[in-house]
Scaffold this active site. Structure first.
Site, PDB file in Angstrom:
ATOM      1  N   ARG A 338       0.855  -1.192   0.000  1.00 38.62           N
ATOM      2  CA  ARG A 338       0.000   0.000   0.000  1.00 38.62           C
ATOM      3  C   ARG A 338       0.889   1.240   0.000  1.00 38.62           C
ATOM      4  O   ARG A 338       1.624   1.480   0.943  1.00 38.62           O
ATOM      5  CB  ARG A 338      -0.958   0.021   1.195  1.00 38.62           C
ATOM      6  CG  ARG A 338      -1.862   1.252   1.176  1.00 38.62           C
ATOM      7  CD  ARG A 338      -3.131   1.111   2.010  1.00 38.62           C
ATOM      8  NE  ARG A 338      -2.891   1.005   3.436  1.00 38.62           N
ATOM      9  CZ  ARG A 338      -3.856   1.043   4.360  1.00 38.62           C
ATOM     10  NH1 ARG A 338      -5.129   1.170   3.993  1.00 38.62           N
ATOM     11  NH2 ARG A 338      -3.565   0.923   5.644  1.00 38.62           N
ATOM     12  N   ASP A 629      -5.515   2.816  13.999  1.00 33.37           N
ATOM     13  CA  ASP A 629      -4.568   3.391  13.043  1.00 33.37           C
ATOM     14  C   ASP A 629      -5.110   4.765  12.660  1.00 33.37           C
ATOM     15  O   ASP A 629      -5.988   5.296  13.329  1.00 33.37           O
ATOM     16  CB  ASP A 629      -4.323   2.466  11.845  1.00 33.37           C
ATOM     17  CG  ASP A 629      -5.511   2.382  10.890  1.00 33.37           C
ATOM     18  OD1 ASP A 629      -6.569   2.987  11.184  1.00 33.37           O
ATOM     19  OD2 ASP A 629      -5.387   1.721   9.849  1.00 33.37           O
TER      20      ASP A 629
END
Length: 723
Positions: A338, A629
């Site tokens: 990612r 996160d």
């Protein structure tokens, strides 16, 4: 900071050294060619990147003005017309099917769990890559999947009562996944391979075999007494380990010492939301670990139970197939990477005007250079046997931004000598403008797309920020029941199937954020495959093994086939704004909402800013550990900012709450020798000030993103430490 000048780029000396001395050798790409192309990429596409960000702000300003005038939309036709008029909602073109080619089976055809792991942490990255296979016995024994009642406590040593419950659970799983023609797996006494058939001798001496002979996929060892038996269901493998010399195998009537499941089929090595990389020093760590994964030589010294050993990537697994041929099964999860989105810049590289370069351009260029060790002309083909690189692209707003990402990839391919469309794209459907224009987003990447994934956490953050001016939002815990969210989840599957993603790409669902609550996950997360998702996110290798059992119970290909005929979810539901119709909460309810949000924000931000940890298990107000996160941070910060803006709470109340919860977070971190307390030093604690910024300045953050504040505050702390 020392810099090296190359083709108008000012490159941090440490990053330059890493690229030239570590990343490039073996790729066939020389330094001049690389830096010349990188400079062209930055100077040609940088202005376009900045223009797309300006467009985001312009659309948000139009939305803010509309909401201030009208409040939450009641007349949905008028609201839709406004969104079309400003270019937020785009016309949908004719039907089409994606044509992505050279996609590995792990993405195209196998349904199973997906891990997301901070690639900055070598140990986590190795554990995730090796989580292709996991012990079902360990996953059950070591978690709350097996209740600690009736003498089945976990305890310190091995508990035979608990072990018996684990074995019974696993045998029932085998009965469901690979039933025998006669008898049950708990009746098995011994195993042999006769010709192409697996023979199971039962306790009463009768012979049985798998009811469906095709499920027997292979074995290891002597056919008369194999050491391992491989079964297959829905494309996933089960390995029954036979070893009567181990304590478990010795006590087992059939000598079974473990049941190993194919678990994390794919893993996203994350350079984005689960890490804290704010400068060249951090980016080199990120890229070096990705390099180790692509070259296959990443290692980490680990100490466990007083024993030191080196953790490496697992080799492939070799078996004998029923016809006598060799059956090779991948030893590692298929890795995607990612990259960051279009928003942030990074001081690691400056352009010819002395401005930081867009970090997404740097990630594309460097992670693809490194992927040449796997898919280049001299590549190992150890990750992708099909010669593809899989890049997850997050936080894109609408088809124009997806098309821009495709343009970046095409430029990088040409620069590095990769075939066209070798760089595949995973589209995170986590921004409202992408959701409502999803079909056109997929069309823009029709030759590259390998997944669409609903990231409901970021998507909720964007929902709140987009409609910030519409009114006070419902409570965070009520969001999952809001009409827009179920419509969004169904719409993603519906549109993906309409565009022919079956057999080409993953349709993914979001994270199970409670890594300690595995019994609840086993009960609830089966809804993802049942909804037509052929992958869903899990927080740990153990969770991957347990979630894998759901894909044995649900044939996702059949579910997808049945869903193709259903009516697409309603756009009006997706566009409904989750504003509280009557915000009549009690003072206690309001304070509890603030406390919970503040605790999550502080618990995450303090480790991000002070220690550079981008993914943390943070206890919530009920002391349940939640994986936090930047996406969960975005929701909490935007929610508090929204209630502040609409007068549900005051700034003084927010500051008081933050200070009180800081003391609680300090207490939760008391066992960490590197932890810097916030309480009593609120003014000087950069982490505490960052948490306050995220809320008090939440409305002015671009699309509600947390990166600008986090990066600025982390850099401030690093500068202070270096001074």
């Amino acid at each position: 900071m020392d810099r090296v000048e190359k083709y108008g780029l000012q490159i941090d000396a440490g990053l330059h050294r890493f690229l030239v001395e570590e990343a490039m050798p073996g790729t066939g790409v020389d330094a001049d060619r690389f830096f010349s192309a990188f400079s062209d990429l930055v100077h040609d596409l940088g202005p376009k990147n900045r223009a797309l960000l300006v467009k985001r702000d312009e659309l948000q300003a139009r939305l803010d003005g509309w909401y201030r005038e009208h409040g939450a939309p009641v007349d949905m036709e008028a609201y839709e017309a406004f969104l079309r008029e400003i270019g937020y909602l785009l016309p949908e073109g004719p039907d089409f099917y994606v044509s992505t080619a050279n996609v590995d089976s792990e993405i195209a055809t196998i349904a199973g769990p997906q891990l997301v792991v901070p690639v900055m942490n070598a140990r986590y990255a190795l554990n995730a890559a090796n989580a292709r296979w996991g012990s079902l016995y360990d996953a059950l024994y070591g978690t709350d999947a097996i209740a600690e009642t009736d003498g089945a406590e976990r305890g310190k040593g091995y508990n035979p009562k608990r072990g018996a419950k684990v074995i019974a659970w696993a045998r029932e799983f085998l009965d469901a996944s690979a039933p025998l023609a006669a008898g049950r797996w708990s009746d098995a006494k011994s195993f042999s391979v006769e010709g192409a058939t697996l023979t199971v001798t039962l306790a009463d001496g009768t012979k049985s075999a798998p009811r469906n002979s095709v499920q027997f996929a292979g074995y290891a060892g002597d056919p008369a007494a194999p050491s391992e038996i491989v079964l297959r269901r829905n494309g996933l493998h089960i390995v029954i380990v036979l070893d009567a010399t181990t304590p478990i195998g010795k006590a087992d009537a059939a000598g079974i010492s473990d049941v190993v499941l194919e678990s994390a089929i794919t893993t996203i090595m994350d350079c984005e939301d689960s890490i804290a990389a704010v400068d060249a020093e951090d980016k080199v760590l990120v890229y070096r670990n990705w390099l180790g994964l692509m070259k296959g030589d990443l290692e980490e010294e680990v100490t466990k139970g007083g024993r030191a050993f080196t953790r490496r990537l697992n080799p492939d697994r070799a078996y004998t197939a029923p016809d006598g041929a060799t059956l090779t099964l991948p030893g590692r999860s298929l890795m995607l990477v990612r990259n960051v989105g279009h928003l942030m810049t990074n001081p690691a590289v400056l352009d010819r005007d002395g401005e930081e370069v867009p970090e997404g351009l740097m990630d594309a260029m460097v992670t693809a250079l490194i992927a040449l060790h796997d898919i280049g002309r001299n590549g190992r083909r150890a990750n992708s046997r099909s010669g593809s690189m899989y890049v997850v692209k997050p936080k894109m707003h609408g088809p124009e931004e997806v098309a821009f990402a495709c343009e970046i990839f095409a430029r990088v391919e040409a620069a590095l000598g990769l075939p066209a469309n070798a760089m595949k794209m995973g589209i995170m459907d986590e921004e409202r403008r992408t959701t409502v224009n999803l079909k056109e987003c997929i069309r823009a990447a029709r030759e590259r797309v390998v997944f669409i994934n609903t990231g409901f956490l970021d998507r909720t953050g964007d929902e709140i920020h987009t409609s910030m001016e519409a009114g006070p939002m419902i409570r965070k815990g009520d969001m999952k029941q809001a009409p827009w969210i179920s419509a969004y989840e169904n719409w993603n599957v519906d549109v993906g199937l309409e565009c022919g993603l079956s057999g080409h790409a993953q349709i993914g669902k979001g994270m199970w954020a409670m890594p300690d609550l595995m019994a609840a996950m086993l009960e609830q997360k089966i809804v993802h495959p049942k909804a037509g998702a052929n992958t869903a996110w899990v927080p740990s290798p153990t969770a991957a093994t347990l979630h894998a059992t759901h894909y044995h119970r649900v044939n996702v290909a059949e579910v997808q086939a049945s869903l193709k005929s259903r009516t697409r979810a309603k756009l009006a539901d997706i566009l409904s704004v989750p504003v509280a119709a009557r915000p009549n909460w009690t003072e206690e309810e309001i304070q509890r909402e603030l406390d919970n949000n503040a605790q999550g924000i502080l618990g995450y931000v303090v480790r991000w800013v002070d220690q550079g940890v981008g993914c943390s298990k943070v206890p919530d107000i009920n002391n349940v550990g939640l994986m936090e996160d930047r996406a969960t941070l975005r929701i909490s910060a935007q929610h508090m900012a929204n209630w502040l803006h609409h007068g549900i709470v005051s700034e003084a109340q927010i500051v008081e709450t933050m200070q009180r919860m800081a003391a609680i977070v300090d207490g939760q971190n008391a066992g960490d020798p590197n932890y810097q307390p916030m309480a009593g030093r609120f003014e000087e604690s950069i982490a505490f000030q960052a948490a306050l910024d995220l809320v008090l300045k939440g409305r002015e953050q671009p699309n509600g993103y947390t990166e600008p504040v986090l990066h600025r505050r982390r850099l401030e702390l690093k500068a202070k430490q270096g001074a």
